[in-house]
Design a protein around this motif. Sequence first.
Motif, PDB file in Angstrom:
ATOM      1  N   GLY A   1       0.877  -1.066   0.025  1.00 19.98           N
ATOM      2  CA  GLY A   1       0.098   0.005  -0.253  1.00 19.98           C
ATOM      3  C   GLY A   1       0.653   1.198  -0.091  1.00 19.98           C
TER       4      GLY A   1
ATOM      5  N   ALA B   1       0.828   6.651   4.479  1.00 23.40           N
ATOM      6  CA  ALA B   1       1.457   5.890   5.424  1.00 23.40           C
ATOM      7  C   ALA B   1       2.715   4.924   4.520  1.00 23.40           C
ATOM      8  CB  ALA B   1       0.758   4.797   5.941  1.00 23.40           C
TER       9      ALA B   1
ATOM     10  N   GLU C   1       1.663  -1.752  -4.877  1.00 23.05           N
ATOM     11  CA  GLU C   1       0.512  -0.725  -4.890  1.00 23.05           C
ATOM     12  C   GLU C   1      -0.545  -1.535  -5.920  1.00 23.05           C
ATOM     13  OE1 GLU C   1      -1.131   1.715  -3.445  1.00 23.05           O
ATOM     14  OE2 GLU C   1      -2.687   1.561  -4.804  1.00 23.05           O
ATOM     15  N   ARG C   2      -1.895  -1.486  -5.453  1.00 24.80           N
ATOM     16  CA  ARG C   2      -3.050  -2.070  -6.510  1.00 24.80           C
ATOM     17  C   ARG C   2      -3.207  -1.045  -7.699  1.00 24.80           C
ATOM     18  NH1 ARG C   2      -8.278  -1.573  -2.893  1.00 24.80           N
ATOM     19  NH2 ARG C   2      -8.014   0.517  -2.279  1.00 24.80           N
TER      20      ARG C   2
ATOM     21  N   MET D   1      -5.171   7.723  -0.636  1.00 27.38           N
ATOM     22  CA  MET D   1      -6.338   8.652  -0.775  1.00 27.38           C
ATOM     23  C   MET D   1      -5.846  10.331  -1.282  1.00 27.38           C
ATOM     24  SD  MET D   1      -9.270   7.557   0.095  1.00 27.38           S
ATOM     25  CE  MET D   1      -8.746   6.198  -1.007  1.00 27.38           C
TER      26      MET D   1
ATOM     27  N   LEU E   1      -6.450  18.194   1.270  1.00 26.68           N
ATOM     28  CA  LEU E   1      -6.205  18.898   2.389  1.00 26.68           C
ATOM     29  C   LEU E   1      -5.428  18.039   3.343  1.00 26.68           C
ATOM     30  CD1 LEU E   1      -6.438  21.283   4.432  1.00 26.68           C
ATOM     31  CD2 LEU E   1      -8.598  20.424   5.101  1.00 26.68           C
TER      32      LEU E   1
ATOM     33  N   PRO F   1      -4.070  18.712   6.822  1.00 21.24           N
ATOM     34  CA  PRO F   1      -4.432  19.693   7.820  1.00 21.24           C
ATOM     35  C   PRO F   1      -3.547  19.446   9.299  1.00 21.24           C
ATOM     36  CG  PRO F   1      -5.910  17.863   7.934  1.00 21.24           C
ATOM     37  CD  PRO F   1      -4.975  17.571   7.086  1.00 21.24           C
TER      38      PRO F   1
ATOM     39  N   ALA G   1      -2.528  -7.274  -3.335  1.00 21.35           N
ATOM     40  CA  ALA G   1      -2.050  -8.203  -2.302  1.00 21.35           C
ATOM     41  C   ALA G   1      -3.401  -9.161  -2.084  1.00 21.35           C
ATOM     42  CB  ALA G   1      -1.565  -7.438  -0.983  1.00 21.35           C
TER      43      ALA G   1
ATOM     44  N   ASP H   1      -5.462  -5.164   5.350  1.00 24.19           N
ATOM     45  CA  ASP H   1      -5.762  -6.424   4.728  1.00 24.19           C
ATOM     46  C   ASP H   1      -4.597  -7.648   5.066  1.00 24.19           C
ATOM     47  OD1 ASP H   1      -7.500  -4.926   3.351  1.00 24.19           O
ATOM     48  OD2 ASP H   1      -6.674  -5.138   1.306  1.00 24.19           O
TER      49      ASP H   1
ATOM     50  N   ARG I   1      -4.024   4.108   8.739  1.00 27.33           N
ATOM     51  CA  ARG I   1      -5.466   4.121   9.164  1.00 27.33           C
ATOM     52  C   ARG I   1      -5.714   2.870   9.842  1.00 27.33           C
ATOM     53  NH1 ARG I   1      -9.028   2.656   5.453  1.00 27.33           N
ATOM     54  NH2 ARG I   1      -8.383   3.005   3.370  1.00 27.33           N
TER      55      ARG I   1
ATOM     56  N   ASN J   1      -6.449   9.562  12.298  1.00 32.79           N
ATOM     57  CA  ASN J   1      -6.040   8.899  11.074  1.00 32.79           C
ATOM     58  C   ASN J   1      -6.049   9.552   9.899  1.00 32.79           C
ATOM     59  OD1 ASN J   1      -8.520   9.059   9.350  1.00 32.79           O
ATOM     60  ND2 ASN J   1      -9.190   7.008   9.798  1.00 32.79           N
ATOM     61  N   LEU J   2      -6.011  10.961  10.035  1.00 27.46           N
ATOM     62  CA  LEU J   2      -5.790  11.866   8.950  1.00 27.46           C
ATOM     63  C   LEU J   2      -4.453  11.787   8.296  1.00 27.46           C
ATOM     64  CD1 LEU J   2      -7.358  15.274  10.314  1.00 27.46           C
ATOM     65  CD2 LEU J   2      -8.361  13.423   9.140  1.00 27.46           C
ATOM     66  N   VAL J   3      -4.390  12.409   7.234  1.00 29.88           N
ATOM     67  CA  VAL J   3      -3.079  12.293   6.346  1.00 29.88           C
ATOM     68  C   VAL J   3      -1.891  12.439   7.139  1.00 29.88           C
ATOM     69  CG1 VAL J   3      -1.893  13.215   4.161  1.00 29.88           C
ATOM     70  CG2 VAL J   3      -4.298  12.723   4.226  1.00 29.88           C
TER      71      VAL J   3
HETATM   72  C1  LIG Z   1     -13.333  11.765   1.062  1.00 29.82           C
HETATM   73  C2  LIG Z   1     -12.038  11.946   2.336  1.00 29.82           C
HETATM   74  C3  LIG Z   1     -11.681  12.982   2.698  1.00 29.82           C
HETATM   75  C4  LIG Z   1     -10.916  13.056   3.819  1.00 29.82           C
HETATM   76  N1  LIG Z   1     -10.328  14.408   4.432  1.00 29.82           N
HETATM   77  C5  LIG Z   1      -9.235  14.309   4.752  1.00 29.82           C
HETATM   78  C6  LIG Z   1      -8.730  15.632   5.080  1.00 29.82           C
HETATM   79  O1  LIG Z   1      -9.395  16.635   4.611  1.00 29.82           O
HETATM   80  N2  LIG Z   1      -7.416  15.503   5.604  1.00 29.82           N
HETATM   81  C7  LIG Z   1      -6.999  14.697   6.155  1.00 29.82           C
HETATM   82  O2  LIG Z   1      -5.810  14.703   6.447  1.00 29.82           O
HETATM   83  N3  LIG Z   1      -7.471  13.469   5.933  1.00 29.82           N
HETATM   84  C8  LIG Z   1      -8.500  13.467   5.395  1.00 29.82           C
HETATM   85  N4  LIG Z   1      -9.275  11.962   4.865  1.00 29.82           N
HETATM   86  C9  LIG Z   1      -8.523  10.981   5.689  1.00 29.82           C
HETATM   87  C10 LIG Z   1      -7.159  10.437   4.826  1.00 29.82           C
HETATM   88  O3  LIG Z   1      -7.092  10.490   3.562  1.00 29.82           O
HETATM   89  C11 LIG Z   1      -6.860   9.073   5.034  1.00 29.82           C
HETATM   90  O4  LIG Z   1      -7.176   8.596   6.270  1.00 29.82           O
HETATM   91  C12 LIG Z   1      -5.542   8.509   5.100  1.00 29.82           C
HETATM   92  O5  LIG Z   1      -5.050   8.744   3.489  1.00 29.82           O
HETATM   93  C13 LIG Z   1      -4.961   7.240   5.301  1.00 29.82           C
HETATM   94  O6  LIG Z   1      -3.759   7.013   4.687  1.00 29.82           O
HETATM   95  P1  LIG Z   1      -3.226   5.418   4.446  1.00 29.82           P
HETATM   96  O7  LIG Z   1      -1.868   5.539   3.863  1.00 29.82           O
HETATM   97  O8  LIG Z   1      -3.423   4.781   5.847  1.00 29.82           O
HETATM   98  O9  LIG Z   1      -4.466   4.644   3.578  1.00 29.82           O
HETATM   99  P2  LIG Z   1      -4.846   5.054   2.253  1.00 29.82           P
HETATM  100  O10 LIG Z   1      -4.685   6.610   1.907  1.00 29.82           O
HETATM  101  O11 LIG Z   1      -6.086   4.504   1.802  1.00 29.82           O
HETATM  102  O12 LIG Z   1      -3.819   4.329   1.198  1.00 29.82           O
HETATM  103  C14 LIG Z   1      -3.742   3.016   1.159  1.00 29.82           C
HETATM  104  C15 LIG Z   1      -3.143   2.599  -0.162  1.00 29.82           C
HETATM  105  O13 LIG Z   1      -3.055   0.866   0.022  1.00 29.82           O
HETATM  106  C16 LIG Z   1      -3.530   0.556  -1.380  1.00 29.82           C
HETATM  107  N5  LIG Z   1      -4.084  -0.916  -1.225  1.00 29.82           N
HETATM  108  C17 LIG Z   1      -5.035  -0.873  -0.223  1.00 29.82           C
HETATM  109  N6  LIG Z   1      -5.249  -2.270  -0.274  1.00 29.82           N
HETATM  110  C18 LIG Z   1      -4.535  -3.060  -1.087  1.00 29.82           C
HETATM  111  C19 LIG Z   1      -4.113  -4.363  -1.535  1.00 29.82           C
HETATM  112  N7  LIG Z   1      -4.759  -5.401  -0.955  1.00 29.82           N
HETATM  113  N8  LIG Z   1      -3.033  -4.530  -2.193  1.00 29.82           N
HETATM  114  C20 LIG Z   1      -2.172  -3.578  -2.771  1.00 29.82           C
HETATM  115  N9  LIG Z   1      -2.506  -2.389  -2.473  1.00 29.82           N
HETATM  116  C21 LIG Z   1      -3.482  -2.064  -1.507  1.00 29.82           C
HETATM  117  C22 LIG Z   1      -4.406   1.528  -1.824  1.00 29.82           C
HETATM  118  O14 LIG Z   1      -4.855   1.498  -3.039  1.00 29.82           O
HETATM  119  C23 LIG Z   1      -3.872   2.824  -1.348  1.00 29.82           C
HETATM  120  O15 LIG Z   1      -2.958   3.526  -2.252  1.00 29.82           O
HETATM  121  C24 LIG Z   1     -10.261  11.824   4.127  1.00 29.82           C
HETATM  122  C25 LIG Z   1     -10.622  10.766   3.629  1.00 29.82           C
HETATM  123  C26 LIG Z   1     -11.531  10.582   2.679  1.00 29.82           C
HETATM  124  C27 LIG Z   1     -11.795   9.369   2.116  1.00 29.82           C
END
Ligand SMILES: Cc1cc2nc3c(=O)[nH]c(=O)nc-3n(C[C@H](O)[C@H](O)[C@H](O)COP(=O)(O)OP(=O)(O)OC[C@H]3O[C@@H](n4cnc5c(N)ncnc54)[C@H](O)[C@@H]3O)c2cc1C
Length: 446
Positions: free
Chosen positions: A24, A28, A48-49, A56, A64, A66, A159, A196, A386, A399-401
């Motif tokens: 992923g 993160a 990455e898938r 996100m 954003l 933030p 994956a 996952d 997250r 769990n924000l960005v």
């Molecule tokens: C509409 C929306 C608005 C938001 N607004 C904000 C905001 O304004 N500010 C903020 O800070 N946060 C915001 N968030 C939250 C934030 O975007 C997420 O919490 C954050 O991106 C999580 O990061 P992550 O790396 O854990 O997961 P993700 O960003 O979800 O990344 C996970 C990655 O893993 C990949 N993946 C998943 N499963 C598999 C698999 N089985 N095999 C291979 N690859 C896989 C996905 O394709 C993706 O690239 C928002 C979220 C959404 C949906």
Amino acid sequence: MAKTISEPERILPVFDEADILVVGSGPAGHSAAVAASRAGAKKVILVERFNHLGGMVTGGFVMLIPHLSYKNKQVIAGLQQEWIDRMRKFENGCVSPDAKDIGSTDPELLKHWSSYFGFTQGGCINLSAYLDPEMLKVVLDEMIEEENGRIVPYMQCWASGAIMDGRNVRGIIIESKEGRKAITAKVVIDATGDGDIAAFAGCSYDDSTDPSLRISNLACCYRLAGVDFRKFADWKSANMELWNKKYRNEMRDLVGYGISLNATNRNDQCWVNTTQIRSCMKVKDLTDNDRSVRLSALKFIDYIKRLPGMENAYLLDFAPQTGTRGSRRIKGEYTLDKKDISSELKHEDTIFTVAPFLYETCDHPMEIPYRVMVPLDAENLLVTGRAFSSDMVANDAANLVPHCACLGQAAGVAAAISLQDGNSVRKVDVKKLQKVLREQNVYLPE
Ligand SMILES: Cc1cc2nc3c(=O)[nH]c(=O)nc-3n(C[C@H](O)[C@H](O)[C@H](O)COP(=O)(O)OP(=O)(O)OC[C@H]3O[C@@H](n4cnc5c(N)ncnc54)[C@H](O)[C@@H]3O)c2cc1C
């Protein structure tokens, strides 16, 4: 009982082997891979898938970033700050208040930035940024490229399983156009956001949610062009009561789900964010979410053309990824919960701090311990982003960005140190981890 079929046993080819395998590439996973490489890991594989990095933030149009500051103090830097610094170099790549204005209560500045959600909080300027998702894809590729081959990215690979040896995670199964293959690794970092790999490995998790929380909602974001966002924002702030009583409700009633118009990195574009209470772990929910938004987008655009600044709005593009805010949360050595966001707990193994998101529930930065990424039920595995160990309320707050980028950076450094020292990730030398994180510009409490 559900119908079943049995799958014959198969011998799988090993596609590649890693010291550290990151699955992923959201904030993160990308941060984990870069931090591991910069901490000395020799071969990091990033799976990455989809066809781009960023999760996100790029694919979901979450523009954003933030809350990097609290009052007049920056609390988050590290790789997250590096994204912003790199994006500032592009024309229209980034909109963000100046670092020197953090905490300012200057009424003119507050008025200027108040139309951007996230730039003012508690009566002062907050360090946040709107980034262009397409330019960010390029920046994220460049950051991998600069590691001189120590990070091997594989895209378009899902994956679909964990390779286990007792409690030890030894790698993953991937599905791709090349078929079903294995990638083995000394340490695996699950950065899928949905936990996952942890679930495939049999780790226990919690996926309960409360409809009142942000994380129980799916989104299908899209962008509009042809707008004058500042004109719209000025009109909206001069007509807040009317906006809340009339337009917000009419917009929701028209489409049948929560919908909002937000700033982007450009004045001539606008970010449409949506909320529907659905699960990002269910195929039907994922399908219905995106289709329902697309099917109602054009009538929504017709409606908003009556609003000042939106007269010439047109559909630019739908986000290529469904907006997933929360799903599985693994059971780890420490579970962040309500008590963490309403007290000032200190930890020996703090890896970053979270600025309060909602001042009503919390008015001090919260320390996040390394143990939230260490699953109780498997070895050689860290779960970052997250899906970290948390109850739903704490997950909603942390769990924000920027938080996920910090979790990822710490996971990458921890994995690199554990291999250098010959320790398991469960027993990583926390003092060394904190020292390397500081060297990588992560802010930790003294
Ligand atoms: C509409 C929306 C608005 C938001 N607004 C904000 C905001 O304004 N500010 C903020 O800070 N946060 C915001 N968030 C939250 C934030 O975007 C997420 O919490 C954050 O991106 C999580 O990061 P992550 O790396 O854990 O997961 P993700 O960003 O979800 O990344 C996970 C990655 O893993 C990949 N993946 C998943 N499963 C598999 C698999 N089985 N095999 C291979 N690859 C896989 C996905 O394709 C993706 O690239 C928002 C979220 C959404 C949906």
